[in-house]
Design a protein around this motif. Structure first.
Motif, short mmCIF file in Angstrom:
data_model
loop_
_atom_site.label_atom_id
_atom_site.label_comp_id
_atom_site.label_asym_id
_atom_site.label_seq_id
_atom_site.Cartn_x
_atom_site.Cartn_y
_atom_site.Cartn_z
N PHE A 62 0.83 -1.14 -0.13
CA PHE A 62 0.02 -0.10 0.12
C PHE A 62 0.83 1.25 -0.13
CE2 PHE A 62 0.61 0.35 4.48
CZ PHE A 62 0.94 -1.02 4.88
N PRO A 63 0.41 2.33 -0.41
CA PRO A 63 1.30 3.48 -0.75
C PRO A 63 2.02 3.94 0.40
CG PRO A 63 -0.91 3.83 -1.31
CD PRO A 63 -1.00 2.56 -0.90
N GLN A 64 1.65 3.91 1.63
CA GLN A 64 2.24 4.40 3.00
C GLN A 64 3.50 3.43 3.34
OE1 GLN A 64 -1.21 3.94 2.72
NE2 GLN A 64 -2.02 5.35 3.54
N LEU A 65 3.37 2.21 3.00
CA LEU A 65 4.43 1.25 3.20
C LEU A 65 5.41 1.50 1.95
CD1 LEU A 65 5.71 -1.31 4.34
CD2 LEU A 65 4.20 -2.56 2.83
N GLU A 66 5.02 1.45 0.82
CA GLU A 66 6.11 1.98 -0.43
C GLU A 66 6.85 3.23 -0.01
OE1 GLU A 66 3.46 -0.23 -3.76
OE2 GLU A 66 4.03 1.79 -3.96
N ALA A 67 6.17 4.30 0.75
CA ALA A 67 6.79 5.50 0.84
C ALA A 67 7.82 5.30 2.09
CB ALA A 67 5.78 6.68 1.32
N PHE A 68 7.34 4.51 3.09
CA PHE A 68 8.33 4.36 4.24
C PHE A 68 9.41 3.51 3.63
CE2 PHE A 68 9.39 3.46 8.37
CZ PHE A 68 9.94 2.47 8.61
N ALA A 69 9.36 2.43 2.80
CA ALA A 69 10.43 1.78 2.43
C ALA A 69 11.48 2.48 1.35
CB ALA A 69 9.97 0.37 1.50
#
Length: 111
Positions: free
Chosen positions: A101-108
């Motif tokens: 999900f977008p938040q996980l991708e941004a965090f990674a």
């Protein structure tokens, strides 16, 4: 419910207590010393924090579960433990996320 849970593993012993958990936490904190693990569900935050603190001091793992309709939450509260993967060929199968999900991708992406 206890009987069904114990059927999952013959080497596990379990106890079910039908008492108000708030009273046990506040009035009988030593009650929890007899266990090697405690599972708590749907406790109010203050009671959960007190129980977690109590068990942390005794190095007794606390497993917190809560259901929200078709989804839920499971949290383990325990001091750091070292886990050694004895079968590295299976290590890639653990803790996978089926779709990001977008938040996980941004965090990674930050790392």
């Amino acid at each position: 419910m206890k009987t069904l849970l114990l059927e999952l593993n013959d080497e596990v012993k379990g106890t079910a207590v039908d008492e108000n958990p708030m009273e046990l936490i506040n009035n009988s904190p030593d009650f929890f010393s007899a266990f090697s693990c405690v599972v708590a569900t749907d406790l109010p935050e203050q009671a959960l924090l007190k129980l977690a603190s109590l068990l942390w001091e005794k190095k007794i793992p606390l497993c917190v579960a809560r259901a929200y309709g078709m989804t839920g939450m499971w949290r383990n509260v325990l001091p750091e433990v070292c886990i050694i993967e004895s079968r590295p060929e299976y290590a890639k199968e653990n803790y996978r996320i089926a779709s990001t999900f977008p938040q996980l991708e941004a965090f990674a992406a930050q790392y």
